[in-house]
Scaffold this motif. Structure first.
Motif, PDB file in Angstrom:
ATOM      1  N   VAL A 137      11.058  -0.675   8.180  1.00  0.00           N
ATOM      2  CA  VAL A 137      11.901  -1.195   9.264  1.00  0.00           C
ATOM      3  C   VAL A 137      12.645  -2.443   8.796  1.00  0.00           C
ATOM      4  O   VAL A 137      13.816  -2.647   9.130  1.00  0.00           O
ATOM      5  CB  VAL A 137      11.039  -1.489  10.504  1.00  0.00           C
ATOM      6  CG1 VAL A 137      11.885  -2.151  11.593  1.00  0.00           C
ATOM      7  CG2 VAL A 137      10.410  -0.211  11.045  1.00  0.00           C
TER       8      VAL A 137
ATOM      9  N   LEU B 144      12.582   4.267  12.175  1.00  0.00           N
ATOM     10  CA  LEU B 144      11.844   4.316  13.440  1.00  0.00           C
ATOM     11  C   LEU B 144      11.149   5.658  13.615  1.00  0.00           C
ATOM     12  O   LEU B 144      10.039   5.723  14.159  1.00  0.00           O
ATOM     13  CB  LEU B 144      12.796   4.047  14.607  1.00  0.00           C
ATOM     14  CG  LEU B 144      13.395   2.632  14.651  1.00  0.00           C
ATOM     15  CD1 LEU B 144      14.362   2.497  15.808  1.00  0.00           C
ATOM     16  CD2 LEU B 144      12.292   1.584  14.764  1.00  0.00           C
TER      17      LEU B 144
ATOM     18  N   LEU C 102       8.043   5.439  11.809  1.00  0.00           N
ATOM     19  CA  LEU C 102       7.024   4.748  12.595  1.00  0.00           C
ATOM     20  C   LEU C 102       6.333   5.716  13.544  1.00  0.00           C
ATOM     21  O   LEU C 102       5.091   5.724  13.657  1.00  0.00           O
ATOM     22  CB  LEU C 102       7.686   3.605  13.380  1.00  0.00           C
ATOM     23  CG  LEU C 102       6.847   2.932  14.467  1.00  0.00           C
ATOM     24  CD1 LEU C 102       5.641   2.243  13.861  1.00  0.00           C
ATOM     25  CD2 LEU C 102       7.691   1.919  15.249  1.00  0.00           C
TER      26      LEU C 102
ATOM     27  N   ALA D 230       7.326  -2.730  14.853  1.00  0.00           N
ATOM     28  CA  ALA D 230       8.787  -2.782  14.774  1.00  0.00           C
ATOM     29  C   ALA D 230       9.291  -4.219  14.841  1.00  0.00           C
ATOM     30  O   ALA D 230      10.223  -4.603  14.120  1.00  0.00           O
ATOM     31  CB  ALA D 230       9.401  -1.955  15.896  1.00  0.00           C
TER      32      ALA D 230
ATOM     33  N   ALA E  80      12.807   1.038  19.105  1.00  0.00           N
ATOM     34  CA  ALA E  80      11.401   1.019  18.697  1.00  0.00           C
ATOM     35  C   ALA E  80      10.475   1.184  19.901  1.00  0.00           C
ATOM     36  O   ALA E  80       9.447   1.870  19.826  1.00  0.00           O
ATOM     37  CB  ALA E  80      11.095  -0.285  17.967  1.00  0.00           C
TER      38      ALA E  80
END
Length: 429
Positions: free
Chosen positions: A26, A312, A315, A355, A405
Protein backbone atom coordinates in the motif's frame (compact mmCIF):
# COMPACT_ATOMS: atom_id res chain seq x y z
CA UNK A 1 -15.25 -0.55 21.34
CA UNK A 2 -11.77 -0.12 22.84
CA UNK A 3 -11.63 -3.83 23.65
CA UNK A 4 -12.48 -4.71 20.05
CA UNK A 5 -9.83 -2.36 18.69
CA UNK A 6 -7.29 -3.78 21.16
CA UNK A 7 -8.08 -7.31 19.99
CA UNK A 8 -7.76 -6.21 16.36
CA UNK A 9 -4.34 -4.65 17.07
CA UNK A 10 -3.10 -7.74 18.95
CA UNK A 11 -4.35 -10.03 16.21
CA UNK A 12 -2.62 -7.96 13.54
CA UNK A 13 0.61 -7.91 15.55
CA UNK A 14 0.52 -11.69 15.79
CA UNK A 15 0.54 -11.79 11.96
CA UNK A 16 2.89 -8.85 11.50
CA UNK A 17 5.16 -10.66 9.06
CA UNK A 18 2.45 -11.14 6.45
CA UNK A 19 0.69 -7.84 7.07
CA UNK A 20 3.96 -5.87 6.84
CA UNK A 21 4.20 -6.92 3.21
CA UNK A 22 0.67 -5.57 2.67
CA UNK A 23 1.65 -2.32 4.40
CA UNK A 24 4.66 -2.03 2.09
CA UNK A 25 2.49 -2.72 -0.96
CA UNK A 26 0.00 0.00 0.00
CA UNK A 27 2.89 2.37 0.78
CA UNK A 28 4.49 1.83 -2.62
CA UNK A 29 1.19 2.33 -4.42
CA UNK A 30 0.63 5.54 -2.43
CA UNK A 31 4.15 6.66 -3.31
CA UNK A 32 3.50 5.99 -6.98
CA UNK A 33 0.13 7.73 -6.97
CA UNK A 34 1.30 10.83 -5.09
CA UNK A 35 4.63 10.92 -6.93
CA UNK A 36 2.97 10.82 -10.33
CA UNK A 37 0.52 13.54 -9.29
CA UNK A 38 3.32 15.75 -7.98
CA UNK A 39 5.42 15.14 -11.10
CA UNK A 40 2.38 15.78 -13.27
CA UNK A 41 1.83 19.16 -11.70
CA UNK A 42 5.49 20.17 -11.72
CA UNK A 43 6.09 18.93 -15.27
CA UNK A 44 3.07 20.85 -16.47
CA UNK A 45 4.35 23.96 -14.72
CA UNK A 46 7.82 23.49 -16.24
CA UNK A 47 6.24 22.86 -19.65
CA UNK A 48 4.16 26.02 -19.40
CA UNK A 49 7.31 27.93 -18.39
CA UNK A 50 9.54 26.73 -21.23
CA UNK A 51 9.71 30.40 -22.10
CA UNK A 52 8.92 33.19 -19.65
CA UNK A 53 9.43 36.92 -19.68
CA UNK A 54 8.51 36.97 -23.37
CA UNK A 55 5.16 38.63 -23.94
CA UNK A 56 4.68 37.77 -27.62
CA UNK A 57 6.20 35.52 -30.28
CA UNK A 58 5.96 37.01 -33.76
CA UNK A 59 6.18 34.95 -36.93
CA UNK A 60 4.64 34.34 -40.33
CA UNK A 61 0.90 33.87 -40.26
CA UNK A 62 0.22 30.23 -39.38
CA UNK A 63 -1.27 28.34 -36.43
CA UNK A 64 -0.34 29.47 -32.88
CA UNK A 65 0.80 25.99 -31.89
CA UNK A 66 2.91 25.59 -35.04
CA UNK A 67 4.59 28.95 -34.41
CA UNK A 68 5.28 27.95 -30.81
CA UNK A 69 6.60 24.52 -31.81
CA UNK A 70 9.28 25.68 -34.23
CA UNK A 71 10.23 28.82 -32.28
CA UNK A 72 10.42 27.44 -28.74
CA UNK A 73 10.64 23.65 -29.14
CA UNK A 74 12.53 23.58 -32.47
CA UNK A 75 9.97 21.16 -33.93
CA UNK A 76 8.85 21.54 -37.53
CA UNK A 77 9.61 24.57 -39.64
CA UNK A 78 8.24 27.94 -40.62
CA UNK A 79 6.13 28.32 -43.74
CA UNK A 80 7.67 31.74 -44.46
CA UNK A 81 10.31 34.04 -43.05
CA UNK A 82 9.62 37.56 -41.85
CA UNK A 83 11.46 40.65 -43.04
CA UNK A 84 13.72 42.57 -40.72
CA UNK A 85 11.97 45.77 -41.83
CA UNK A 86 8.77 44.42 -40.29
CA UNK A 87 10.55 43.69 -37.01
CA UNK A 88 11.99 47.21 -36.99
CA UNK A 89 8.45 48.56 -37.39
CA UNK A 90 7.28 46.41 -34.48
CA UNK A 91 10.21 47.56 -32.35
CA UNK A 92 9.13 51.17 -32.92
CA UNK A 93 5.70 50.56 -31.40
CA UNK A 94 5.36 52.69 -28.29
CA UNK A 95 4.45 49.67 -26.11
CA UNK A 96 7.37 47.44 -27.24
CA UNK A 97 10.45 47.33 -25.00
CA UNK A 98 12.65 44.94 -26.98
CA UNK A 99 12.67 42.59 -29.97
CA UNK A 100 15.02 39.61 -30.31
CA UNK A 101 15.01 38.00 -33.79
CA UNK A 102 15.72 34.30 -34.22
CA UNK A 103 16.52 32.31 -37.33
CA UNK A 104 16.22 28.53 -37.65
CA UNK A 105 16.75 25.91 -40.32
CA UNK A 106 20.25 24.45 -39.94
CA UNK A 107 21.44 21.68 -37.64
CA UNK A 108 24.49 20.00 -36.16
CA UNK A 109 24.50 16.21 -35.83
CA UNK A 110 20.75 16.15 -35.22
CA UNK A 111 20.63 19.18 -32.93
CA UNK A 112 18.90 22.36 -34.17
CA UNK A 113 20.84 25.56 -34.76
CA UNK A 114 19.34 28.86 -33.63
CA UNK A 115 20.77 32.13 -34.90
CA UNK A 116 20.04 35.22 -32.87
CA UNK A 117 21.63 38.32 -31.35
CA UNK A 118 23.71 38.41 -28.16
CA UNK A 119 20.71 40.13 -26.53
CA UNK A 120 18.99 36.72 -26.59
CA UNK A 121 21.08 35.60 -23.62
CA UNK A 122 19.85 38.58 -21.61
CA UNK A 123 16.19 38.53 -22.66
CA UNK A 124 15.30 34.85 -22.87
CA UNK A 125 14.02 33.44 -19.58
CA UNK A 126 12.52 30.13 -18.56
CA UNK A 127 10.77 28.73 -15.49
CA UNK A 128 10.02 31.42 -12.94
CA UNK A 129 11.83 34.10 -14.98
CA UNK A 130 15.17 32.32 -14.59
CA UNK A 131 17.84 33.76 -16.93
CA UNK A 132 20.22 31.78 -19.09
CA UNK A 133 23.54 31.24 -17.34
CA UNK A 134 26.81 30.18 -18.94
CA UNK A 135 28.57 27.38 -17.10
CA UNK A 136 31.67 27.92 -19.23
CA UNK A 137 32.93 30.62 -21.59
CA UNK A 138 30.97 33.60 -22.82
CA UNK A 139 28.31 34.47 -25.39
CA UNK A 140 29.33 34.95 -29.00
CA UNK A 141 30.12 38.55 -29.90
CA UNK A 142 31.47 39.27 -26.43
CA UNK A 143 28.05 39.08 -24.80
CA UNK A 144 27.46 42.84 -24.82
CA UNK A 145 24.26 42.68 -26.81
CA UNK A 146 25.55 44.77 -29.74
CA UNK A 147 25.39 43.73 -33.36
CA UNK A 148 28.79 45.24 -34.15
CA UNK A 149 30.50 42.84 -31.73
CA UNK A 150 28.86 39.89 -33.41
CA UNK A 151 29.83 41.29 -36.79
CA UNK A 152 33.45 41.42 -35.70
CA UNK A 153 33.42 37.85 -34.41
CA UNK A 154 30.63 36.02 -36.22
CA UNK A 155 31.88 32.43 -36.07
CA UNK A 156 31.57 31.66 -32.37
CA UNK A 157 28.85 29.34 -31.07
CA UNK A 158 27.26 28.71 -27.68
CA UNK A 159 26.14 25.15 -26.96
CA UNK A 160 23.24 23.93 -24.87
CA UNK A 161 24.10 21.60 -22.00
CA UNK A 162 22.84 18.44 -23.76
CA UNK A 163 24.77 19.19 -26.96
CA UNK A 164 28.02 19.69 -25.07
CA UNK A 165 27.54 16.64 -22.84
CA UNK A 166 26.36 14.14 -25.46
CA UNK A 167 28.86 15.18 -28.15
CA UNK A 168 31.70 15.78 -25.68
CA UNK A 169 32.50 19.32 -26.77
CA UNK A 170 34.77 21.66 -24.87
CA UNK A 171 35.63 25.33 -25.26
CA UNK A 172 37.76 26.05 -28.31
CA UNK A 173 36.69 23.01 -30.33
CA UNK A 174 35.57 23.35 -33.92
CA UNK A 175 31.97 22.69 -34.91
CA UNK A 176 30.76 22.17 -38.47
CA UNK A 177 27.09 22.92 -39.12
CA UNK A 178 24.87 21.20 -41.69
CA UNK A 179 22.47 22.82 -44.09
CA UNK A 180 18.88 21.99 -43.17
CA UNK A 181 18.41 18.83 -41.12
CA UNK A 182 21.72 17.40 -42.35
CA UNK A 183 20.30 14.25 -43.92
CA UNK A 184 21.47 15.18 -47.43
CA UNK A 185 25.08 14.13 -48.09
CA UNK A 186 27.44 17.01 -48.76
CA UNK A 187 25.19 19.58 -47.08
CA UNK A 188 27.80 20.57 -44.49
CA UNK A 189 29.22 24.06 -44.16
CA UNK A 190 32.66 22.54 -43.82
CA UNK A 191 34.52 25.52 -45.27
CA UNK A 192 33.29 27.77 -42.45
CA UNK A 193 33.65 25.98 -39.11
CA UNK A 194 32.57 27.51 -35.82
CA UNK A 195 34.44 27.68 -32.53
CA UNK A 196 32.79 26.80 -29.22
CA UNK A 197 32.99 29.97 -27.11
CA UNK A 198 30.42 29.15 -24.45
CA UNK A 199 28.38 26.34 -22.86
CA UNK A 200 25.09 27.06 -21.15
CA UNK A 201 24.03 25.68 -17.79
CA UNK A 202 21.26 23.07 -17.99
CA UNK A 203 17.74 24.50 -18.09
CA UNK A 204 15.53 21.49 -18.79
CA UNK A 205 14.13 23.28 -21.86
CA UNK A 206 14.84 22.98 -25.62
CA UNK A 207 17.71 25.43 -25.07
CA UNK A 208 19.75 22.46 -23.80
CA UNK A 209 19.48 20.78 -27.21
CA UNK A 210 20.32 23.84 -29.28
CA UNK A 211 23.46 25.26 -30.91
CA UNK A 212 23.36 29.06 -30.75
CA UNK A 213 25.11 31.22 -33.33
CA UNK A 214 24.85 34.86 -34.40
CA UNK A 215 22.55 36.10 -37.15
CA UNK A 216 25.62 37.35 -38.97
CA UNK A 217 27.10 33.84 -38.91
CA UNK A 218 23.89 32.37 -40.28
CA UNK A 219 23.99 34.95 -43.07
CA UNK A 220 27.67 34.25 -43.82
CA UNK A 221 27.41 30.47 -44.18
CA UNK A 222 24.51 30.82 -46.63
CA UNK A 223 25.87 33.57 -48.87
CA UNK A 224 27.51 30.95 -51.10
CA UNK A 225 24.37 28.78 -51.20
CA UNK A 226 21.41 28.98 -53.53
CA UNK A 227 18.31 26.76 -53.49
CA UNK A 228 19.97 24.46 -50.95
CA UNK A 229 23.10 23.94 -53.08
CA UNK A 230 26.54 25.51 -52.51
CA UNK A 231 27.85 27.85 -55.20
CA UNK A 232 31.41 26.86 -56.23
CA UNK A 233 34.15 29.45 -56.24
CA UNK A 234 33.13 31.55 -53.23
CA UNK A 235 35.89 32.18 -50.69
CA UNK A 236 35.14 32.18 -46.94
CA UNK A 237 37.39 35.17 -46.28
CA UNK A 238 35.44 37.21 -48.81
CA UNK A 239 32.18 36.21 -47.14
CA UNK A 240 33.44 37.24 -43.73
CA UNK A 241 34.20 40.71 -45.07
CA UNK A 242 30.78 41.13 -46.72
CA UNK A 243 27.73 42.83 -45.23
CA UNK A 244 26.32 40.14 -42.95
CA UNK A 245 23.22 41.91 -41.69
CA UNK A 246 20.26 39.57 -42.42
CA UNK A 247 17.24 40.73 -44.36
CA UNK A 248 14.92 37.94 -43.14
CA UNK A 249 14.54 35.84 -39.99
CA UNK A 250 12.27 33.03 -38.89
CA UNK A 251 10.54 34.66 -35.91
CA UNK A 252 11.07 37.10 -33.06
CA UNK A 253 10.62 37.25 -29.30
CA UNK A 254 8.97 40.46 -28.14
CA UNK A 255 8.92 42.05 -24.71
CA UNK A 256 6.56 44.86 -23.75
CA UNK A 257 6.93 47.83 -21.45
CA UNK A 258 3.59 46.97 -19.88
CA UNK A 259 1.73 43.69 -20.31
CA UNK A 260 -1.56 45.56 -20.33
CA UNK A 261 -0.81 46.48 -23.95
CA UNK A 262 -0.29 42.87 -25.08
CA UNK A 263 -3.57 42.62 -27.00
CA UNK A 264 -3.10 46.02 -28.60
CA UNK A 265 0.34 45.01 -29.90
CA UNK A 266 -0.99 41.62 -31.00
CA UNK A 267 -3.71 43.36 -33.01
CA UNK A 268 -1.23 45.85 -34.47
CA UNK A 269 0.98 42.99 -35.70
CA UNK A 270 -1.99 41.21 -37.27
CA UNK A 271 -3.04 44.40 -39.07
CA UNK A 272 0.40 45.14 -40.58
CA UNK A 273 0.02 45.67 -44.32
CA UNK A 274 3.67 45.02 -45.23
CA UNK A 275 3.36 41.24 -44.85
CA UNK A 276 1.01 38.75 -43.14
CA UNK A 277 2.26 38.26 -39.58
CA UNK A 278 0.85 36.98 -36.33
CA UNK A 279 1.75 37.37 -32.68
CA UNK A 280 0.89 34.72 -30.10
CA UNK A 281 0.95 34.77 -26.33
CA UNK A 282 3.37 31.98 -25.28
CA UNK A 283 1.40 31.06 -22.17
CA UNK A 284 -1.88 30.66 -24.04
CA UNK A 285 -0.28 28.64 -26.84
CA UNK A 286 1.52 26.41 -24.31
CA UNK A 287 -1.77 25.66 -22.56
CA UNK A 288 -3.33 24.74 -25.90
CA UNK A 289 -0.38 22.49 -26.69
CA UNK A 290 -0.63 20.81 -23.28
CA UNK A 291 -4.21 19.81 -24.05
CA UNK A 292 -2.75 17.73 -26.88
CA UNK A 293 0.29 16.21 -25.17
CA UNK A 294 -1.27 15.99 -21.69
CA UNK A 295 -3.16 12.77 -22.46
CA UNK A 296 -0.05 10.75 -21.62
CA UNK A 297 0.25 12.10 -18.07
CA UNK A 298 -3.44 11.45 -17.47
CA UNK A 299 -2.97 7.86 -18.63
CA UNK A 300 0.01 7.48 -16.27
CA UNK A 301 -2.10 8.77 -13.39
CA UNK A 302 -4.76 6.22 -14.28
CA UNK A 303 -2.18 3.42 -14.20
CA UNK A 304 -1.05 4.61 -10.75
CA UNK A 305 -4.64 4.53 -9.50
CA UNK A 306 -4.96 0.98 -10.85
CA UNK A 307 -1.84 -0.02 -8.91
CA UNK A 308 -3.44 1.37 -5.75
CA UNK A 309 -6.58 -0.67 -6.41
CA UNK A 310 -4.48 -3.81 -6.92
CA UNK A 311 -2.70 -3.19 -3.59
CA UNK A 312 -6.03 -2.88 -1.78
CA UNK A 313 -7.25 -6.05 -3.42
CA UNK A 314 -4.09 -7.70 -2.11
CA UNK A 315 -5.07 -6.53 1.36
CA UNK A 316 -8.48 -8.17 0.96
CA UNK A 317 -6.90 -11.37 -0.33
CA UNK A 318 -4.48 -11.60 2.61
CA UNK A 319 -7.20 -11.08 5.20
CA UNK A 320 -9.55 -13.52 3.46
CA UNK A 321 -6.79 -16.11 3.16
CA UNK A 322 -6.21 -15.89 6.90
CA UNK A 323 -9.85 -16.39 7.78
CA UNK A 324 -9.70 -20.19 7.54
CA UNK A 325 -6.83 -20.22 10.03
CA UNK A 326 -8.69 -17.85 12.34
CA UNK A 327 -12.12 -19.48 12.27
CA UNK A 328 -11.56 -21.15 15.61
CA UNK A 329 -10.27 -17.88 17.08
CA UNK A 330 -13.36 -16.03 15.87
CA UNK A 331 -15.63 -18.78 17.07
CA UNK A 332 -14.10 -18.58 20.57
CA UNK A 333 -14.81 -14.84 20.57
CA UNK A 334 -18.39 -15.58 19.58
CA UNK A 335 -18.66 -18.16 22.37
CA UNK A 336 -17.38 -15.56 24.87
CA UNK A 337 -20.21 -13.23 23.92
CA UNK A 338 -18.92 -11.25 20.96
CA UNK A 339 -21.74 -10.33 18.61
CA UNK A 340 -21.35 -10.82 14.86
CA UNK A 341 -21.00 -7.06 14.43
CA UNK A 342 -18.03 -7.16 16.81
CA UNK A 343 -16.32 -9.74 14.61
CA UNK A 344 -17.03 -7.55 11.65
CA UNK A 345 -15.60 -4.54 13.47
CA UNK A 346 -12.41 -6.38 14.43
CA UNK A 347 -11.61 -7.43 10.86
CA UNK A 348 -12.63 -4.11 9.35
CA UNK A 349 -10.49 -2.20 11.88
CA UNK A 350 -7.57 -4.51 11.18
CA UNK A 351 -7.75 -3.90 7.45
CA UNK A 352 -8.25 -0.17 7.91
CA UNK A 353 -5.29 0.05 10.27
CA UNK A 354 -3.03 -1.75 7.82
CA UNK A 355 -4.15 0.57 5.01
CA UNK A 356 -3.65 3.68 7.18
CA UNK A 357 -0.12 2.58 8.06
CA UNK A 358 0.62 1.96 4.39
CA UNK A 359 -0.72 5.38 3.38
CA UNK A 360 1.27 7.11 6.12
CA UNK A 361 4.44 5.30 5.09
CA UNK A 362 3.73 6.17 1.44
CA UNK A 363 3.42 9.89 2.27
CA UNK A 364 6.72 9.75 4.17
CA UNK A 365 8.41 7.95 1.26
CA UNK A 366 7.07 10.56 -1.18
CA UNK A 367 8.49 13.40 0.90
CA UNK A 368 11.82 11.60 1.23
CA UNK A 369 11.94 10.96 -2.53
CA UNK A 370 11.30 14.64 -3.27
CA UNK A 371 13.98 15.80 -0.84
CA UNK A 372 16.50 13.25 -2.07
CA UNK A 373 15.81 13.50 -5.80
CA UNK A 374 14.96 17.14 -6.45
CA UNK A 375 18.60 18.20 -6.88
CA UNK A 376 19.28 15.33 -9.30
CA UNK A 377 16.16 16.08 -11.34
CA UNK A 378 17.02 19.77 -11.46
CA UNK A 379 20.57 19.05 -12.60
CA UNK A 380 19.82 16.39 -15.21
CA UNK A 381 16.34 17.33 -16.44
CA UNK A 382 15.83 20.90 -15.28
CA UNK A 383 12.70 19.83 -13.40
CA UNK A 384 12.23 21.61 -10.10
CA UNK A 385 10.06 19.63 -7.68
CA UNK A 386 8.19 21.80 -5.23
CA UNK A 387 8.56 20.84 -1.59
CA UNK A 388 5.13 21.95 -0.44
CA UNK A 389 2.17 20.67 1.53
CA UNK A 390 -0.14 18.27 -0.33
CA UNK A 391 -2.56 19.99 -2.65
CA UNK A 392 -6.32 19.57 -2.45
CA UNK A 393 -6.11 16.98 -5.22
CA UNK A 394 -3.50 14.99 -3.31
CA UNK A 395 -5.54 15.16 -0.10
CA UNK A 396 -8.50 13.88 -2.10
CA UNK A 397 -6.35 11.00 -3.37
CA UNK A 398 -5.32 10.05 0.18
CA UNK A 399 -8.93 10.20 1.32
CA UNK A 400 -9.94 8.05 -1.64
CA UNK A 401 -7.32 5.43 -0.77
CA UNK A 402 -8.46 5.29 2.86
CA UNK A 403 -12.11 5.19 1.81
CA UNK A 404 -11.41 2.38 -0.62
CA UNK A 405 -9.46 0.58 2.10
CA UNK A 406 -12.42 0.82 4.44
CA UNK A 407 -14.77 -0.57 1.82
CA UNK A 408 -12.28 -3.34 1.00
CA UNK A 409 -11.96 -4.21 4.69
CA UNK A 410 -15.69 -4.79 4.92
CA UNK A 411 -15.44 -7.76 2.55
CA UNK A 412 -13.53 -10.12 4.90
CA UNK A 413 -15.57 -8.68 7.79
CA UNK A 414 -18.77 -9.70 6.04
CA UNK A 415 -17.34 -13.15 5.39
CA UNK A 416 -16.48 -13.59 9.08
CA UNK A 417 -19.87 -12.19 10.04
CA UNK A 418 -21.57 -15.04 8.23
CA UNK A 419 -19.49 -17.74 9.88
CA UNK A 420 -21.68 -19.60 12.31
CA UNK A 421 -20.59 -20.63 15.77
CA UNK A 422 -20.89 -24.34 14.93
CA UNK A 423 -18.88 -23.84 11.75
CA UNK A 424 -16.07 -22.22 13.75
CA UNK A 425 -15.93 -24.87 16.45
CA UNK A 426 -16.10 -27.82 14.04
CA UNK A 427 -14.16 -26.66 10.99
CA UNK A 428 -14.37 -28.76 7.86
CA UNK A 429 -11.27 -30.48 6.63
Amino acid sequence: MKAMLFLAARSAWARRGTLSLVVLSVALSTLLLLGVERLRGDVRQSFSQSVSGTDLIVGARTGPIQLLLYTVFRVGGATHNIRMDSLKAIAQHRAVAWVVPVSLGDSHRGYPVLATTPEYFDRFHYGDRQPLVLSQGRPFGGGHGHGDAAQAEPFGCVLGADVAEVLGYRLGQSVVLSHGDGVIPGAEHGDQPFTVVGILRRTGTPVDRTVHISLQAMQAIHMDWMAGVPIPGAKPQELRAADLHPHEVTAALVGLKNRVAVFAVQRAVAEMSEEPLMAVLPGVALDELWQVVGAGERALLGVSALVAVVSLMGLVAVVLAGLNERRRELAVLRALGAAPRHIWLILAAEGMGVAALGVGLGVALTAAAIVGGRAWLQTHYGLGLSMAAPTSTQWAMLAAILGAAWVASLIPGWRAYRLSLADGLTPRC
